[in-house]
Design a protein around this motif. Sequence first.
Motif, PDB file in Angstrom:
ATOM      1  N   VAL A 189       0.846  -1.190   0.000  1.00 57.76           N
ATOM      2  CA  VAL A 189       0.000   0.000   0.000  1.00 57.76           C
ATOM      3  C   VAL A 189       0.882   1.241   0.000  1.00 57.76           C
ATOM      4  CG1 VAL A 189      -1.693   1.313   1.325  1.00 57.76           C
ATOM      5  CG2 VAL A 189      -1.886  -1.182   1.165  1.00 57.76           C
ATOM      6  N   GLY A 190       0.535   2.182  -0.891  1.00 58.66           N
ATOM      7  CA  GLY A 190       1.283   3.431  -0.991  1.00 58.66           C
ATOM      8  C   GLY A 190       2.398   3.421  -2.014  1.00 58.66           C
ATOM      9  N   SER A 191       2.758   2.261  -2.550  1.00 56.22           N
ATOM     10  CA  SER A 191       3.816   2.219  -3.559  1.00 56.22           C
ATOM     11  C   SER A 191       3.284   2.736  -4.890  1.00 56.22           C
ATOM     12  CB  SER A 191       4.359   0.802  -3.713  1.00 56.22           C
ATOM     13  OG  SER A 191       3.328  -0.075  -4.131  1.00 56.22           O
ATOM     14  N   THR A 192       4.169   3.248  -5.750  1.00 57.18           N
ATOM     15  CA  THR A 192       3.781   3.821  -7.050  1.00 57.18           C
ATOM     16  C   THR A 192       4.574   3.155  -8.166  1.00 57.18           C
ATOM     17  OG1 THR A 192       5.428   5.591  -6.866  1.00 57.18           O
ATOM     18  CG2 THR A 192       3.206   6.058  -6.026  1.00 57.18           C
ATOM     19  N   THR A 236      -0.865   4.525  -8.156  1.00 54.61           N
ATOM     20  CA  THR A 236      -0.564   4.260  -6.753  1.00 54.61           C
ATOM     21  C   THR A 236      -1.394   3.096  -6.251  1.00 54.61           C
ATOM     22  OG1 THR A 236      -0.108   6.605  -6.400  1.00 54.61           O
ATOM     23  CG2 THR A 236      -0.509   5.262  -4.438  1.00 54.61           C
ATOM     24  N   CYS A 237      -0.763   2.231  -5.391  1.00 52.86           N
ATOM     25  CA  CYS A 237      -1.494   1.125  -4.754  1.00 52.86           C
ATOM     26  C   CYS A 237      -2.277   1.701  -3.570  1.00 52.86           C
ATOM     27  CB  CYS A 237      -0.506   0.059  -4.285  1.00 52.86           C
ATOM     28  SG  CYS A 237      -1.301  -1.335  -3.435  1.00 52.86           S
ATOM     29  N   LEU A 238      -3.588   1.562  -3.608  1.00 53.84           N
ATOM     30  CA  LEU A 238      -4.467   2.147  -2.600  1.00 53.84           C
ATOM     31  C   LEU A 238      -4.658   1.204  -1.420  1.00 53.84           C
ATOM     32  CD1 LEU A 238      -7.132   3.620  -5.046  1.00 53.84           C
ATOM     33  CD2 LEU A 238      -5.065   4.726  -4.150  1.00 53.84           C
ATOM     34  N   GLN A 239      -5.343   1.717  -0.363  1.00 51.78           N
ATOM     35  CA  GLN A 239      -5.548   0.950   0.857  1.00 51.78           C
ATOM     36  C   GLN A 239      -6.358  -0.330   0.606  1.00 51.78           C
ATOM     37  OE1 GLN A 239      -4.377   1.292   3.901  1.00 51.78           O
ATOM     38  NE2 GLN A 239      -3.272   3.224   3.556  1.00 51.78           N
ATOM     39  N   SER A 241      -4.810   3.071  -8.494  1.00 46.19           N
ATOM     40  CA  SER A 241      -5.552   4.290  -8.829  1.00 46.19           C
ATOM     41  C   SER A 241      -5.871   4.307 -10.332  1.00 46.19           C
ATOM     42  CB  SER A 241      -4.732   5.528  -8.445  1.00 46.19           C
ATOM     43  OG  SER A 241      -3.470   5.523  -9.121  1.00 46.19           O
TER      44      SER A 241
END
Length: 395
Positions: free
Chosen positions: A118-121, A141-144, A149
Amino acid sequence: MSPTRPSVLPAVLRLLSLLPLLLPTPPGVRGDCGPPPEVPNAQPILGGSTSFPEKTAITYKCNEGFVKIPGNPDSVVCLSNNQWSEFIEFCNRSCDVPTRLLFASLKKDYNMQNYFPVGSTVEYECRPGYIRNPFQSVKLTCLQNLTWSKAAEFCKKKSCPNPGELRNGDINITTGLFYGSPIFFSCHTGYRLVGESSSYCTLFDRTLKWSEPLPECVEIYCPEPIQIDNGYIQEEQEVYVYRQSITYGCNKGFNLVGKSSIYCTVTEDEGEWSDPPPQCIGKSSGYKPSPTAQKPTTVSVPATQRPSVPKATTSFHTTRVTERKETSPSGAVSLIYGFVAAAIIIGILILVKIFWDYGKSGSYNTYENNKAVNVMFHNLSETDDTSEVRHSDKL
């Protein structure tokens, strides 16, 4: 006093210390680490083993929904002190592989990566045939919720060059001139398409070009017109094209039967004439138009003249002429009959007037009156060949 006896306690202790070395060691006791440790979000791969002697290595597999963290070891080793080696948590949740885009591809740095917490792009670059839109982000972006996205359309299609104009034809552009778009070709009526009927904007050596060159629209010619017997074609030309007409004429002494003018038309890219050529028929032949005519016509000829007709229809035309001679008087005879009838009626009226006057006077008026009456009467009853009226001496 009794002599001093040596102490036996130290000897006993030494024997007790050597006792473990003299007795056999039970199996699974010396150098055995016992069951592998529990690792968060992972399970050990034991393969049915229950004993784990020194230097035994156990590998773990991440639970479903978790991915191995790159760089963190995923195994433990049994040490000489019968303890398992330490470990760092190596399984974690991750997004799936990044979204595949039609207009862009992942940069090479991310091609071999499979761990996206989570949070990586990740970052993209435009595919060939597309151009970068500087106002849109190229990152996802990897979301929660462990989804990526939404990707903006940060790459737009390039365009092929203008295909030009198709002489005597049209170019149908349905979706523009962009990469992958088709265009279609058609020719005007009277022209035939030579070449491909469509072309696509495609990539050649990283350059956009049309897959097919422009075709040609070639003019369609009608076949050479048929020459007719006893006739000719007016202002004859070498070739005839769509909508061009020809006019037939007949030699002197012949009548034209059929359409004098026909024109060149096109059916399924093939030239053809609108109608069959006419015919030139002799004026005294008694020819009738083609058998497809709705009402047959007859030829009026004198009773003493036999018409000249084609052999195949001689009996038919002879019968028609004979019937006409026997059943219908000629126009001249009918006119003579009319004059004779009128003259008879006038003579009767004159006679009635004479007898009426005689009844009143008791005799004829004069010799001259009698002479006039006789002349009129004889003129009405004689043929056209009579040149004079003869009178009786007795009058």
